[in-house]
Write a protein that holds these residues in place. Structure first.
Motif, PDB file in Angstrom:
ATOM      1  N   UNK A 138       6.457  18.160  -8.916  1.00  0.00           N
ATOM      2  CA  UNK A 138       6.334  16.739  -8.670  1.00  0.00           C
ATOM      3  C   UNK A 138       4.922  16.234  -9.240  1.00  0.00           C
ATOM      4  N   UNK A 139       4.751  15.438 -10.363  1.00  0.00           N
ATOM      5  CA  UNK A 139       3.722  14.972 -10.761  1.00  0.00           C
ATOM      6  C   UNK A 139       3.163  13.764  -9.829  1.00  0.00           C
ATOM      7  N   UNK A 140       2.330  12.841 -10.369  1.00  0.00           N
ATOM      8  CA  UNK A 140       1.850  11.727  -9.663  1.00  0.00           C
ATOM      9  C   UNK A 140       2.695  10.876  -9.260  1.00  0.00           C
ATOM     10  N   UNK A 141       3.655  10.719 -10.331  1.00  0.00           N
ATOM     11  CA  UNK A 141       4.866   9.736 -10.179  1.00  0.00           C
ATOM     12  C   UNK A 141       6.158  10.176  -9.868  1.00  0.00           C
ATOM     13  N   UNK A 156       9.062   8.253 -10.069  1.00  0.00           N
ATOM     14  CA  UNK A 156       9.685   6.990 -10.524  1.00  0.00           C
ATOM     15  C   UNK A 156      10.832   7.309 -11.269  1.00  0.00           C
ATOM     16  N   UNK A 157      11.619   6.285 -11.756  1.00  0.00           N
ATOM     17  CA  UNK A 157      12.918   6.264 -12.491  1.00  0.00           C
ATOM     18  C   UNK A 157      12.716   7.305 -13.634  1.00  0.00           C
ATOM     19  N   UNK A 158      11.680   7.108 -14.391  1.00  0.00           N
ATOM     20  CA  UNK A 158      11.371   8.074 -15.685  1.00  0.00           C
ATOM     21  C   UNK A 158      11.156   9.274 -15.338  1.00  0.00           C
ATOM     22  N   UNK A 159      10.814   9.653 -14.254  1.00  0.00           N
ATOM     23  CA  UNK A 159      10.699  11.235 -13.743  1.00  0.00           C
ATOM     24  C   UNK A 159      11.900  11.696 -13.177  1.00  0.00           C
ATOM     25  N   UNK A 160      12.553  10.643 -12.416  1.00  0.00           N
ATOM     26  CA  UNK A 160      13.887  11.308 -11.800  1.00  0.00           C
ATOM     27  C   UNK A 160      14.814  11.782 -12.865  1.00  0.00           C
ATOM     28  N   UNK A 161      14.957  11.135 -14.001  1.00  0.00           N
ATOM     29  CA  UNK A 161      15.777  11.684 -14.939  1.00  0.00           C
ATOM     30  C   UNK A 161      15.514  13.081 -15.254  1.00  0.00           C
ATOM     31  N   UNK A 162      14.082  13.299 -15.577  1.00  0.00           N
ATOM     32  CA  UNK A 162      13.893  14.885 -15.867  1.00  0.00           C
ATOM     33  C   UNK A 162      14.194  15.674 -14.732  1.00  0.00           C
ATOM     34  N   UNK A 209       2.403  16.559  -2.455  1.00  0.00           N
ATOM     35  CA  UNK A 209       0.742  16.208  -2.205  1.00  0.00           C
ATOM     36  C   UNK A 209       0.393  15.581  -3.501  1.00  0.00           C
ATOM     37  N   UNK A 210       0.930  15.664  -4.646  1.00  0.00           N
ATOM     38  CA  UNK A 210       0.398  14.992  -5.823  1.00  0.00           C
ATOM     39  C   UNK A 210       1.250  13.751  -6.191  1.00  0.00           C
ATOM     40  N   UNK A 211       2.054  13.428  -5.313  1.00  0.00           N
ATOM     41  CA  UNK A 211       2.839  12.159  -5.866  1.00  0.00           C
ATOM     42  C   UNK A 211       1.921  10.799  -5.050  1.00  0.00           C
ATOM     43  N   UNK A 212       1.667   9.993  -6.075  1.00  0.00           N
ATOM     44  CA  UNK A 212       0.874   8.581  -5.871  1.00  0.00           C
ATOM     45  C   UNK A 212       1.893   7.658  -5.876  1.00  0.00           C
ATOM     46  N   UNK A 213       2.835   7.745  -6.509  1.00  0.00           N
ATOM     47  CA  UNK A 213       3.642   6.286  -6.800  1.00  0.00           C
ATOM     48  C   UNK A 213       5.172   6.687  -6.616  1.00  0.00           C
ATOM     49  N   UNK A 214       5.787   6.227  -5.842  1.00  0.00           N
ATOM     50  CA  UNK A 214       7.362   6.375  -5.580  1.00  0.00           C
ATOM     51  C   UNK A 214       8.233   5.095  -5.549  1.00  0.00           C
ATOM     52  N   UNK A 215       9.206   5.089  -6.401  1.00  0.00           N
ATOM     53  CA  UNK A 215      10.157   3.625  -6.287  1.00  0.00           C
ATOM     54  C   UNK A 215      11.296   4.282  -5.891  1.00  0.00           C
ATOM     55  N   UNK A 243       6.344  18.043   2.422  1.00  0.00           N
ATOM     56  CA  UNK A 243       5.117  18.590   2.859  1.00  0.00           C
ATOM     57  C   UNK A 243       4.181  17.629   2.123  1.00  0.00           C
ATOM     58  N   UNK A 244       3.021  16.917   3.057  1.00  0.00           N
ATOM     59  CA  UNK A 244       1.883  16.210   2.412  1.00  0.00           C
ATOM     60  C   UNK A 244       2.813  14.848   1.777  1.00  0.00           C
ATOM     61  N   UNK A 245       3.652  14.415   2.494  1.00  0.00           N
ATOM     62  CA  UNK A 245       4.117  13.162   1.709  1.00  0.00           C
ATOM     63  C   UNK A 245       3.214  11.947   2.281  1.00  0.00           C
ATOM     64  N   UNK A 246       2.914  10.963   1.590  1.00  0.00           N
ATOM     65  CA  UNK A 246       1.875   9.904   1.947  1.00  0.00           C
ATOM     66  C   UNK A 246       2.687   8.817   2.888  1.00  0.00           C
ATOM     67  N   UNK A 247       1.755   8.189   3.497  1.00  0.00           N
ATOM     68  CA  UNK A 247       2.423   7.231   4.468  1.00  0.00           C
ATOM     69  C   UNK A 247       3.177   6.277   3.606  1.00  0.00           C
ATOM     70  N   UNK A 248       2.911   5.879   2.450  1.00  0.00           N
ATOM     71  CA  UNK A 248       3.891   4.808   1.440  1.00  0.00           C
ATOM     72  C   UNK A 248       5.306   5.397   1.445  1.00  0.00           C
ATOM     73  N   UNK A 249       5.232   6.719   1.124  1.00  0.00           N
ATOM     74  CA  UNK A 249       6.627   7.479   1.150  1.00  0.00           C
ATOM     75  C   UNK A 249       7.428   7.188   2.282  1.00  0.00           C
ATOM     76  N   UNK A 250       6.867   7.272   3.482  1.00  0.00           N
ATOM     77  CA  UNK A 250       7.497   7.191   4.652  1.00  0.00           C
ATOM     78  C   UNK A 250       7.857   5.706   4.996  1.00  0.00           C
ATOM     79  N   UNK A 251       6.909   4.820   4.677  1.00  0.00           N
ATOM     80  CA  UNK A 251       6.996   3.243   4.561  1.00  0.00           C
ATOM     81  C   UNK A 251       8.489   3.048   3.642  1.00  0.00           C
ATOM     82  N   UNK A 252       8.580   3.492   2.629  1.00  0.00           N
ATOM     83  CA  UNK A 252       9.515   3.018   1.834  1.00  0.00           C
ATOM     84  C   UNK A 252      10.848   3.774   2.384  1.00  0.00           C
ATOM     85  N   UNK A 253      10.691   4.834   2.853  1.00  0.00           N
ATOM     86  CA  UNK A 253      11.868   5.560   3.708  1.00  0.00           C
ATOM     87  C   UNK A 253      12.679   4.850   4.798  1.00  0.00           C
TER      88      UNK A 253
END
Length: 89
Positions: free
Chosen positions: A2-5, A7-13, A30-36, A60-70
């Motif tokens: 998983x890279x820094x994003x 999001x929909x573009x990366x999800x396809x790959x 740990x590297x994910x900074x943006x999640x949609x 592992x190492x999910x940001x608070x933003x990931x848990x907020x969206x979830x």
């Protein structure tokens, strides 16, 4: 994987290459900074697949933003949060 994003573009790959990581019980975010919502949907599908095979999906190492969206989508209970272990721990 998983890279820094995640999001929909990366999800396809990632969906196309899921045979390389789909059977893992934990994912290092740990590297994910943006999640949609598409990224979260991918994590939900993976978590449900892990639960179906009797495993507990761990982020592992999910940001608070990931848990907020979830939490907003009502799926936070699918994931077991795990912090990265350091040598000092």
């Amino acid at each position: 994987m998983f890279g820094t994003d995640l999001q929909s573009e990366q999800v396809i790959t990632l969906w196309q290459s899921r045979d390389q990581w789909w059977q893992q019980d934990s994912l290092d975010l740990s590297r994910v900074e943006r999640l949609d919502s598409a990224g979260l949907a991918l994590l939900v599908k993976w978590a449900k697949a892990a639960l179906a095979r009797g495993s507990q999906p761990q982020l592992i190492n999910a940001t608070a933003d990931i848990y907020t969206l979830a939490t907003l989508y009502g799926v936070v209970g699918l994931f077991q949060p795990i912090a990265q272990q350091t040598e000092d721990a």
